[in-house]
Design a protein around this motif. Structure first.
Motif, PDB file in Angstrom:
ATOM      1  N   MET A   1       0.830  -1.213   0.000  1.00 25.19           N
ATOM      2  CA  MET A   1       0.000   0.000   0.000  1.00 25.19           C
ATOM      3  C   MET A   1       0.860   1.257   0.000  1.00 25.19           C
ATOM      4  N   PHE A   2       1.684   1.431   1.033  1.00 24.31           N
ATOM      5  CA  PHE A   2       2.413   2.698   1.133  1.00 24.31           C
ATOM      6  C   PHE A   2       3.618   2.759   0.207  1.00 24.31           C
ATOM      7  N   ALA A   3       4.267   1.611  -0.044  1.00 29.64           N
ATOM      8  CA  ALA A   3       5.407   1.623  -0.958  1.00 29.64           C
ATOM      9  C   ALA A   3       4.954   1.906  -2.381  1.00 29.64           C
ATOM     10  N   MET A   4       3.798   1.357  -2.761  1.00 28.10           N
ATOM     11  CA  MET A   4       3.281   1.642  -4.088  1.00 28.10           C
ATOM     12  C   MET A   4       2.861   3.094  -4.222  1.00 28.10           C
ATOM     13  N   GLY A   5       2.524   3.714  -3.095  1.00 29.83           N
ATOM     14  CA  GLY A   5       2.208   5.139  -3.137  1.00 29.83           C
ATOM     15  C   GLY A   5       3.392   5.949  -3.631  1.00 29.83           C
ATOM     16  N   ILE A   6       4.597   5.528  -3.263  1.00 30.35           N
ATOM     17  CA  ILE A   6       5.809   6.208  -3.735  1.00 30.35           C
ATOM     18  C   ILE A   6       5.930   6.072  -5.244  1.00 30.35           C
ATOM     19  N   VAL A   7       5.676   4.875  -5.745  1.00 30.90           N
ATOM     20  CA  VAL A   7       5.763   4.637  -7.193  1.00 30.90           C
ATOM     21  C   VAL A   7       4.677   5.426  -7.926  1.00 30.90           C
ATOM     22  N   VAL A   8       3.457   5.379  -7.399  1.00 27.94           N
ATOM     23  CA  VAL A   8       2.330   6.066  -8.040  1.00 27.94           C
ATOM     24  C   VAL A   8       2.556   7.569  -8.081  1.00 27.94           C
ATOM     25  N   ASN A   9       3.024   8.139  -6.995  1.00 29.30           N
ATOM     26  CA  ASN A   9       3.156   9.595  -6.901  1.00 29.30           C
ATOM     27  C   ASN A   9       4.421  10.145  -7.549  1.00 29.30           C
ATOM     28  N   HIS A  10       5.463   9.307  -7.674  1.00 29.17           N
ATOM     29  CA  HIS A  10       6.748   9.845  -8.115  1.00 29.17           C
ATOM     30  C   HIS A  10       7.412   9.069  -9.249  1.00 29.17           C
ATOM     31  N   GLY A  11       6.935   7.873  -9.545  1.00 32.46           N
ATOM     32  CA  GLY A  11       7.544   7.069 -10.582  1.00 32.46           C
ATOM     33  C   GLY A  11       7.209   7.555 -11.980  1.00 32.46           C
ATOM     34  N   SER A  12       8.047   7.180 -12.945  1.00 32.40           N
ATOM     35  CA  SER A  12       7.784   7.529 -14.343  1.00 32.40           C
ATOM     36  C   SER A  12       6.594   6.731 -14.861  1.00 32.40           C
ATOM     37  N   GLU A  13       5.997   7.211 -15.925  1.00 31.08           N
ATOM     38  CA  GLU A  13       4.871   6.497 -16.517  1.00 31.08           C
ATOM     39  C   GLU A  13       5.311   5.122 -17.006  1.00 31.08           C
ATOM     40  N   GLU A  14       6.518   5.046 -17.518  1.00 38.42           N
ATOM     41  CA  GLU A  14       7.046   3.765 -17.987  1.00 38.42           C
ATOM     42  C   GLU A  14       7.157   2.761 -16.840  1.00 38.42           C
ATOM     43  N   LEU A  15       7.665   3.230 -15.714  1.00 35.90           N
ATOM     44  CA  LEU A  15       7.816   2.350 -14.555  1.00 35.90           C
ATOM     45  C   LEU A  15       6.452   1.885 -14.053  1.00 35.90           C
ATOM     46  N   LYS A  16       5.497   2.798 -13.995  1.00 35.92           N
ATOM     47  CA  LYS A  16       4.162   2.449 -13.499  1.00 35.92           C
ATOM     48  C   LYS A  16       3.471   1.458 -14.417  1.00 35.92           C
ATOM     49  N   ARG A  17       3.574   1.676 -15.721  1.00 34.64           N
ATOM     50  CA  ARG A  17       2.889   0.778 -16.653  1.00 34.64           C
ATOM     51  C   ARG A  17       3.540  -0.604 -16.687  1.00 34.64           C
ATOM     52  N   LYS A  18       4.813  -0.653 -16.375  1.00 40.10           N
ATOM     53  CA  LYS A  18       5.494  -1.948 -16.365  1.00 40.10           C
ATOM     54  C   LYS A  18       5.100  -2.778 -15.156  1.00 40.10           C
ATOM     55  N   TRP A  19       5.036  -2.141 -13.969  1.00 45.45           N
ATOM     56  CA  TRP A  19       4.911  -2.924 -12.747  1.00 45.45           C
ATOM     57  C   TRP A  19       3.542  -2.897 -12.076  1.00 45.45           C
ATOM     58  N   LEU A  20       2.856  -1.782 -12.112  1.00 50.17           N
ATOM     59  CA  LEU A  20       1.610  -1.695 -11.349  1.00 50.17           C
ATOM     60  C   LEU A  20       0.554  -2.717 -11.789  1.00 50.17           C
ATOM     61  N   PRO A  21       0.318  -2.919 -13.085  1.00 50.88           N
ATOM     62  CA  PRO A  21      -0.663  -3.942 -13.460  1.00 50.88           C
ATOM     63  C   PRO A  21      -0.262  -5.343 -13.007  1.00 50.88           C
TER      64      PRO A  21
ATOM     65  N   GLY B   1      15.199  11.087  -3.536  1.00 51.60           N
ATOM     66  CA  GLY B   1      14.507   9.990  -2.863  1.00 51.60           C
ATOM     67  C   GLY B   1      14.103  10.294  -1.434  1.00 51.60           C
ATOM     68  N   PHE B   2      14.848  11.175  -0.774  1.00 52.88           N
ATOM     69  CA  PHE B   2      14.538  11.514   0.615  1.00 52.88           C
ATOM     70  C   PHE B   2      13.151  12.160   0.698  1.00 52.88           C
ATOM     71  N   LYS B   3      12.847  13.008  -0.264  1.00 55.14           N
ATOM     72  CA  LYS B   3      11.530  13.647  -0.326  1.00 55.14           C
ATOM     73  C   LYS B   3      10.457  12.598  -0.578  1.00 55.14           C
ATOM     74  N   TYR B   4      10.706  11.682  -1.514  1.00 56.35           N
ATOM     75  CA  TYR B   4       9.735  10.642  -1.824  1.00 56.35           C
ATOM     76  C   TYR B   4       9.521   9.726  -0.625  1.00 56.35           C
ATOM     77  N   LEU B   5      10.619   9.485   0.087  1.00 55.63           N
ATOM     78  CA  LEU B   5      10.565   8.596   1.246  1.00 55.63           C
ATOM     79  C   LEU B   5       9.529   9.069   2.253  1.00 55.63           C
ATOM     80  N   PHE B   6       9.575  10.324   2.599  1.00 58.24           N
ATOM     81  CA  PHE B   6       8.675  10.803   3.652  1.00 58.24           C
ATOM     82  C   PHE B   6       7.230  10.874   3.190  1.00 58.24           C
ATOM     83  N   ASP B   7       7.028  10.999   1.908  1.00 61.30           N
ATOM     84  CA  ASP B   7       5.670  10.885   1.384  1.00 61.30           C
ATOM     85  C   ASP B   7       5.134   9.488   1.676  1.00 61.30           C
ATOM     86  N   GLY B   8       5.959   8.474   1.425  1.00 60.61           N
ATOM     87  CA  GLY B   8       5.552   7.096   1.705  1.00 60.61           C
ATOM     88  C   GLY B   8       5.438   6.815   3.193  1.00 60.61           C
ATOM     89  N   LEU B   9       6.356   7.395   3.988  1.00 59.80           N
ATOM     90  CA  LEU B   9       6.325   7.136   5.427  1.00 59.80           C
ATOM     91  C   LEU B   9       5.103   7.764   6.089  1.00 59.80           C
TER      92      LEU B   9
END
Length: 393
Positions: free
Chosen positions: A95-115, A239-247
């Motif tokens: 849940m929270f780790a995927m939030g980091i990917v959803v909010n900050h990951g590239s579209e390519e990364l999201k389309r590869k892994w999220l489905p 990544g430090f900024k992304y980290l606290f979003d997930g935390l």
């Protein structure tokens, strides 16, 4: 769970999520978790059933196969898991780790892994952050990721990484460059999503750490682990900024788990206090028994109110979200731990007997006094960042 803090429009959505969670948790009660605990096994059957029901993908957008909801709904699920006698830890990292990917990951990364995650084809159950010499002080991370052509090469060590042996993907933090500003030591840390299937154990070794509770936690040894450049989440060095979003999301789902535990402890304590007869009357007739339970109930209700407020702030990206997330986790963990002790004391000697499950949940709940953030660090944060007092750490 109550939904008094939700609007009428939202209430149906929350109830739907709760019913979906109950459809899973109703199949796994205290006896199941007791047997898993006695065998020191991972709750694999529960985790797979929850994933098949899509509970882990509640925060993933619908376009990638998820539910497209927020941390509010995620907290409903984790509360129900703990309320039923289990531990949301079995799926909460997705849940929270995927939030980091959803909010900050590239579209390519999201389309590869999220489905693939939402379908259950791959599992993400862990978040590799903590290190032997960089626990609470995350800016001191020593694990490095170095560019080599199109790849990243990782070296370092992680510790207290839960469920690492039960994951296909891992969100991992590593330093990619020294911080250019001594006053901002978090700069230069990056965040990655790496595939650890079929990784050579010489490159990523794991040692399980025996603990007082059954969360399957590991130490990781990383030696020239090569991953493709596309594994980077967002921009290098941020990544430090992304980290606290997930935390902050993690603090909220953990607060909900504490609330679920607290309700479990209250139910067990009240039932036993009403049934146990000593000196000719139920022990629950004694104020020494009933007052601690009632006090714990009041404190838990207050923590629950803060959970809803924190979740709403996170989902609407309010600037005070970090403050509320920290307060929610602090109040919920304190309230649930007080109730754990009250429940144990109410049961007396029977609280120590495994067949009553109190000692198992007692051990499980104790971790929230340490992780994912200690009460002392929450108070440090509030003192310095919110109240404006000098920094003490």
């Amino acid at each position: 769970m109550t939904v008094d803090h939700a609007t009428t429009e939202d209430r149906a959505s929350l109830d739907d999520v709760l019913q979906a969670a109950k459809a899973v948790t109703s199949r796994f009660g205290d006896e199941y978790y007791r047997e898993v605990d006695e065998k020191s096994a991972f709750p694999e059957e529960f985790a797979k059933t929850a994933e098949q029901a899509g509970l882990h993908s509640v925060m993933i957008p619908e376009e990638y196969g998820g539910w497209g909801l927020g941390v509010t709904e995620a907290s409903v699920i984790t509360e129900e898991i703990n309320r039923s006698g289990g531990a949301g830890a079995a799926i909460h990292a997705a849940m929270f780790a995927m939030g980091i990917v959803v909010n900050h990951g590239s579209e390519e990364l999201k389309r590869k892994w999220l489905p693939q995650i939402t379908s259950g084809d791959v599992r993400l159950t862990t978040f590799a952050l903590t290190e032997p010499n960089a626990g609470t002080d995350t800016s001191k991370l020593a694990t490095t990721a170095t560019r080599d052509g199109d790849d990243w090469v990782f070296n370092g060590q992680k510790v207290f990484i839960s469920r690492a042996a039960y994951t296909d993907l891992m969100v991992i933090m590593a330093r990619t460059s020294p911080s250019p500003d001594p006053k901002k030591p978090g700069l230069g840390i990056s965040c990655f999503l790496i595939d650890i299937r079929d990784v050579d154990p010489k490159r990523l070794g794991m040692r399980q750490i025996p603990l007082m509770f059954n969360h399957h936690t590991y130490e990781l040894f990383i030696d020239n682990l090569r991953v493709p450049g596309e594994a980077l989440i967002g921009e290098e060095g941020k990544g430090f900024k992304y980290l606290f979003d997930g935390l902050n999301a993690e603090r909220i789902v953990i607060a909900a788990e504490c609330i679920g535990d607290g309700k479990w402890f209250i139910d067990k304590a009240v039932k036993y206090a009403n049934e146990r007869v000593l000196f000719g009357r139920p022990i629950g007739a004694n104020q020494a028994i009933q007052h601690p339970i009632a006090k714990g109930y009041a404190h838990l209700q207050a923590a629950d109110a803060m959970r809803w407020q924190a979740a709403a702030a996170y989902d609407t990206r309010q600037p005070n979200s970090p403050e509320l997330a920290n307060i929610a986790k602090y109040l919920a963990s304190e309230a649930s731990w007080d109730l754990a002790q009250t429940c144990m004391q109410t049961h007396g000697g029977f609280g120590l007997a495994r067949e009553y499950d109190i000692e198992r949940k007692f051990r499980d709940n104790r971790v929230f006094q340490v992780a994912p953030v200690s009460p002392n660090m929450v108070l440090n944060y509030l003192s310095h960042k919110v109240l404006g007092m000098p920094k003490s750490y």
